[in-house]
Write a protein that holds these residues in place. Structure first.
Motif, PDB file in Angstrom:
ATOM      1  N   LYS A   9       0.841  -1.180   0.000  1.00 39.31           N
ATOM      2  CA  LYS A   9       0.000   0.000   0.000  1.00 39.31           C
ATOM      3  C   LYS A   9       0.881   1.236   0.000  1.00 39.31           C
ATOM      4  CE  LYS A   9      -4.213   1.669   2.232  1.00 39.31           C
ATOM      5  NZ  LYS A   9      -5.220   1.375   3.274  1.00 39.31           N
ATOM      6  N   THR A  10       0.515   2.224  -0.805  1.00 37.19           N
ATOM      7  CA  THR A  10       1.284   3.464  -0.859  1.00 37.19           C
ATOM      8  C   THR A  10       0.936   4.327   0.336  1.00 37.19           C
ATOM      9  OG1 THR A  10       1.310   3.398  -3.284  1.00 37.19           O
ATOM     10  CG2 THR A  10       1.790   5.510  -2.236  1.00 37.19           C
ATOM     11  N   ASN A  11       1.919   4.574   1.173  1.00 37.98           N
ATOM     12  CA  ASN A  11       1.732   5.405   2.362  1.00 37.98           C
ATOM     13  C   ASN A  11       2.278   6.799   2.096  1.00 37.98           C
ATOM     14  OD1 ASN A  11       0.636   3.331   4.062  1.00 37.98           O
ATOM     15  ND2 ASN A  11       2.696   2.463   4.189  1.00 37.98           N
ATOM     16  N   ILE A  12       1.464   7.793   2.364  1.00 38.29           N
ATOM     17  CA  ILE A  12       1.813   9.186   2.072  1.00 38.29           C
ATOM     18  C   ILE A  12       1.691   9.985   3.365  1.00 38.29           C
ATOM     19  CG2 ILE A  12       1.205  11.233   0.710  1.00 38.29           C
ATOM     20  CD1 ILE A  12      -0.037   9.216  -1.326  1.00 38.29           C
TER      21      ILE A  12
ATOM     22  N   VAL B  12      -6.670  11.579  -2.230  1.00 36.71           N
ATOM     23  CA  VAL B  12      -5.637  10.539  -2.211  1.00 36.71           C
ATOM     24  C   VAL B  12      -6.241   9.190  -1.869  1.00 36.71           C
ATOM     25  CG1 VAL B  12      -3.619   9.713  -0.942  1.00 36.71           C
ATOM     26  CG2 VAL B  12      -3.700  12.080  -1.741  1.00 36.71           C
ATOM     27  N   GLU B  13      -7.099   9.138  -0.850  1.00 33.37           N
ATOM     28  CA  GLU B  13      -7.649   7.877  -0.382  1.00 33.37           C
ATOM     29  C   GLU B  13      -8.878   7.432  -1.159  1.00 33.37           C
ATOM     30  OE1 GLU B  13      -8.188   8.284   3.822  1.00 33.37           O
ATOM     31  OE2 GLU B  13      -6.037   8.021   4.235  1.00 33.37           O
TER      32      GLU B  13
ATOM     33  N   PHE C 120       4.049  12.710 -17.491  1.00 30.34           N
ATOM     34  CA  PHE C 120       3.135  11.582 -17.368  1.00 30.34           C
ATOM     35  C   PHE C 120       1.829  11.982 -18.041  1.00 30.34           C
ATOM     36  CE2 PHE C 120       2.539  14.090 -13.504  1.00 30.34           C
ATOM     37  CZ  PHE C 120       1.161  14.241 -13.458  1.00 30.34           C
ATOM     38  N   LEU C 121       0.965  10.997 -18.255  1.00 35.89           N
ATOM     39  CA  LEU C 121      -0.270  11.225 -18.997  1.00 35.89           C
ATOM     40  C   LEU C 121      -1.267  11.993 -18.133  1.00 35.89           C
ATOM     41  CD1 LEU C 121      -1.712  10.622 -21.656  1.00 35.89           C
ATOM     42  CD2 LEU C 121      -2.621   8.554 -20.608  1.00 35.89           C
ATOM     43  N   ALA C 122      -1.616  13.197 -18.563  1.00 39.48           N
ATOM     44  CA  ALA C 122      -2.566  14.029 -17.829  1.00 39.48           C
ATOM     45  C   ALA C 122      -3.570  14.605 -18.809  1.00 39.48           C
ATOM     46  CB  ALA C 122      -1.840  15.156 -17.088  1.00 39.48           C
TER      47      ALA C 122
ATOM     48  N   GLY D 177      -4.691  11.791  -8.514  1.00 40.25           N
ATOM     49  CA  GLY D 177      -4.114  10.472  -8.286  1.00 40.25           C
ATOM     50  C   GLY D 177      -2.947  10.174  -9.207  1.00 40.25           C
ATOM     51  N   LYS D 178      -3.033  10.618 -10.470  1.00 35.17           N
ATOM     52  CA  LYS D 178      -1.922  10.413 -11.396  1.00 35.17           C
ATOM     53  C   LYS D 178      -0.683  11.188 -10.944  1.00 35.17           C
ATOM     54  CE  LYS D 178      -4.684   9.416 -15.510  1.00 35.17           C
ATOM     55  NZ  LYS D 178      -5.091   9.882 -16.851  1.00 35.17           N
ATOM     56  N   LEU D 179      -0.905  12.396 -10.424  1.00 30.34           N
ATOM     57  CA  LEU D 179       0.214  13.181  -9.906  1.00 30.34           C
ATOM     58  C   LEU D 179       0.844  12.476  -8.706  1.00 30.34           C
ATOM     59  CD1 LEU D 179       1.884  15.795  -9.878  1.00 30.34           C
ATOM     60  CD2 LEU D 179       0.087  16.825  -8.471  1.00 30.34           C
ATOM     61  N   ILE D 180       0.015  11.972  -7.801  1.00 32.02           N
ATOM     62  CA  ILE D 180       0.521  11.259  -6.624  1.00 32.02           C
ATOM     63  C   ILE D 180       1.241   9.986  -7.039  1.00 32.02           C
ATOM     64  CG2 ILE D 180      -0.165  10.037  -4.530  1.00 32.02           C
ATOM     65  CD1 ILE D 180      -0.280  13.080  -4.288  1.00 32.02           C
ATOM     66  N   GLN D 181       0.667   9.271  -8.000  1.00 34.03           N
ATOM     67  CA  GLN D 181       1.297   8.032  -8.471  1.00 34.03           C
ATOM     68  C   GLN D 181       2.680   8.297  -9.046  1.00 34.03           C
ATOM     69  OE1 GLN D 181      -1.025   5.979 -11.396  1.00 34.03           O
ATOM     70  NE2 GLN D 181       0.420   4.304 -11.616  1.00 34.03           N
TER      71      GLN D 181
END
Length: 676
Positions: free
Chosen positions: A291-294, A312-313, A402-404, A486-490
């Motif tokens: 799990k990605t923890n931020i 984010v969640e 990245f794809l945005a 989410g794409k930015l966070i990823q």
């Protein structure tokens, strides 16, 4: 002819006469009949030339008869064939096409629809979705200014979209539903709905909710089962009666292995059940082992913090923890650090981040201590003015890290940021630029930076809670904003090195969903390359067959639509023509045809549609009655209309020919008589 034109023609005649008489009579030494003939020729040529210049016109009224339009819209979805109505529908349409009385009374237009409206009557009855509401929307736009009664040939079963029963209230034409399908209620049990999360975590249990329904009058007993391959993993007896005709079953399954786990849920059919397709449904869950923890660090309370956490969640694979700078201890367990409006209290946080080399996302605003921030890092600098400004976002379509996608930033509220010039000193890519009112600037609002394997994003402005709220007002959900964020966070939470070719796909798709695989292709300088020629090779692992499909450029990515593929397991490889670059992946398509879950025509809704639009509902065997009612309906009368056109009195080509002829005759006669 217009009065003004008559006056000009009279004046032209007088001018032509004066010129002719002046040249051949007044100036002539000897006045003979020959001079009179030459004067006549000159009068005609000058008069014709002046008429050509005046171009006299007159109004011409054309009368024509306009027949009312009869719209025939036919359901082309697979539920028509599943209900054994395909031949009857085709025969019905053929009878409409060959009826002479209808052709004389109406201008007939034919359409077919499934998930979209098409101006063709080519019927295949193989489409996987039905959206009647969208078809009515499109027809309403096409014939909004016409008298166009609509024949709607359908079973009334809509698989997605707004409820067409209520949409019909705003439809401007009369609708005549022609009901295709069996209206007799038969005994049927089915899986009405199955709800399950798309992702689960390894060694956890994930919940499943199943809604079972029964149509019948007798008391019955059956069983609900869930299998993984040949292994039975859940089973429960189920009883139904006329009064107790639905059941909701909740249970959990263990996520024992990482990867995509496929299951089959089955409600055992009762004896003599007609439709058994809707008794079974495949579903899948992708089990992930991490799990990605931020970590979000903030020294203040602000609505942005709650927005960031919810966004984010919204993806269950991510979790976010919010703490103050003084509470930061161990940051090794986090993949990304979000710094919200840093100030001098963040000094220890920056030291820890530098020591463990963590990616970070910095959000600045009106209370950011830029004197501290300019000093603690050297990637970007803000001019210190102690003043704030409202900045509007502008999407950069050339962003290629990245794809945005542009989710409508031009209509979003402004963010509050520090007034002054911002300079980014490291290699960066601008995702959002900022405007001040109507003034366009080249300064960044959201920028991503990569330096020696570390990634950082900087958002220059506070108030993104307004963006998420605006997204809900525009779309009635938060999905597009959460997907963008989410794409930015990823991107920031990943340490994977940048590649010239990236692919984007899901691990599995349901058979009724749109299946699209996207790819990003960059130049050697990591700039998005729109000149690339990309193909995707898709291989069915079960049948050992493959096909090559070109990928089409769409915005800032390449895309292949694979919705036509049948259920099964697939491998794919994206290849760049002329380059030794490729990327591979795999996915599964689960067998599910929502159109086959339906057993009867929805007579109630279709009759209500007819009532809402002052039309009338018919069954397939009432073709002759429908035709007679349409022909006898006095609301649909041919209308005689007139059209006024401004037409030239004489075609300029003929006038020009006459002028040339007259001048030629005059010249030859003068030559013959020795006057030239």
């Amino acid at each position: 002819m217009q009065t003004q034109n008559i006056g000009l023609i009279i004046i032209a005649g007088i001018i032509a006469l004066v010129i002719a008489l002046f040249q051949y009579m007044y100036k002539a030494k000897n006045r003979t009949k020959r001079n009179l003939f030459f004067a006549f020729l000159r009068f005609l040529s000058v008069f014709a030339l002046l008429v050509l210049l005046i171009n006299p016109t007159f109004r011409k009224n054309t009368y024509y008869t306009e027949k009312p339009t009869l719209v025939v819209s036919v359901d082309n979805s697979s539920s028509i064939k599943h209900l054994n109505q395909d031949q009857q529908v085709s025969q019905f349409v053929n009878q409409i096409q060959t009826n002479k009385e209808l052709k004389e009374r109406f201008d007939i237009k034919y359409y077919s629809f499934s998930d979209d409206l098409k101006d063709t009557i080519s019927l295949s009855f193989n489409q996987k979705q039905t959206n009647i509401s969208k078809a009515l929307d499109n027809l309403d736009q096409i014939y909004k200014n016409s008298n166009a009664p609509t024949i709607l040939v359908t079973d009334g079963n809509q698989t997605y979209g707004r409820d067409y029963q209520f949409r019909s209230n705003a439809y401007k034409q009369q609708i005549y539903p022609v009901i295709a399908g069996d209206t007799i209620k038969v005994t049927d049990t089915k899986i009405q709905q199955l709800n399950v999360n798309r992702y689960a975590y390894l060694k956890n249990k994930f919940p499943v909710e199943v809604i079972l329904t029964y149509s019948g009058t007798e008391n019955i007993n059956t069983r609900f089962e869930v299998k993984s391959g040949r292994n039975m993993i859940y089973s429960q007896p189920v009883s139904f009666s006329k009064e107790n005709n639905s059941k909701v079953i909740n249970f959990t399954l263990a996520a024992s292995n990482a990867g995509v786990l496929q299951y089959n849920a089955t409600l055992i059919p009762v004896d003599n059940e007609k439709n058994k397709v809707n008794n079974s449904k495949d579903f899948a869950v992708e089990v992930i082992d991490q799990k990605t923890n931020i970590l979000l660090i903030s020294d203040m309370t602000h609505p942005d913090l709650g927005t960031i956490k919810k966004s984010v969640e919204s993806n269950e694979r991510r979790s976010l923890t919010i703490i103050k700078p003084s509470e930061v201890k161990d940051i090794d367990e986090y993949q990304l650090i979000i710094l919200y409006q840093p100030n001098a209290r963040f000094r220890g946080v920056y030291e820890k981040i530098e020591n463990v080399r963590k990616n970070r996302f910095t959000i600045t605003g009106a209370k950011t201590d830029w004197a501290f921030l300019n000093k603690i890092q050297n990637k970007y600098r803000q001019e210190i003015t102690r003043q704030t400004e409202y900045y509007l976002p502008r999407f950069n379509a050339n962003y290629g890290t990245f794809l945005a996608e542009n989710i409508g930033f031009e209509g979003y509220p402004p963010l509050i940021g520090t007034f002054g010039e911002i300079n980014v000193d490291f290699s960066h890519d601008v995702l959002l630029e900022r405007n001040v009112g109507n003034i366009t600037t080249n300064e960044p609002m959201l920028v991503t930076i990569e330096d020696n394997g570390l990634r950082e994003a900087v958002l220059l402005g506070e108030g993104i809670w307004r963006w998420r709220a605006q997204n809900y007002l525009d779309n009635k959900n938060f999905e597009s904003f959460d997907d963008f964020f989410g794409k930015l966070i990823q991107y920031l939470a990943s340490n994977k090195r940048k590649s010239r070719l990236n692919t984007i796909s899901e691990s599995f798709y349901y058979g009724n969903a749109s299946i699209k695989i996207k790819a990003e292709y960059f130049t050697k300088n990591y700039e998005f390359d729109r000149r690339g020629s990309l193909n995707i090779v898709v291989k069915n692992k079960d049948r050992e067959t493959s096909q090559t499909i070109p990928m089409l450029l769409k915005n800032n990515s390449y895309e292949a639509d694979l919705s036509s593929l049948s259920s099964g397991n697939y491998d794919y490889t994206v290849i760049v023509t002329g380059e030794n670059i490729s990327r591979s992946g795999s996915f599964s398509i689960l067998d599910y045809d929502v159109e086959q879950q339906l057993l009867n025509a929805d007579v109630t809704k279709l009759r209500q549609v007819a009532t809402n639009t002052e039309g009338k509902a018919y069954f397939m065997d009432q073709n002759s009655v429908l035709i007679r009612d349409l022909i006898e309906d006095q609301r649909y009368q041919a209308i005689q209309k007139s059209k006024e056109n401004i037409v030239s009195l004489i075609d300029w080509k003929y006038l020009l020919a006459i002028i040339i002829f007259l001048l030629a005759v005059e010249w030859f006669m003068r030559k013959y008589n020795g006057l030239i």
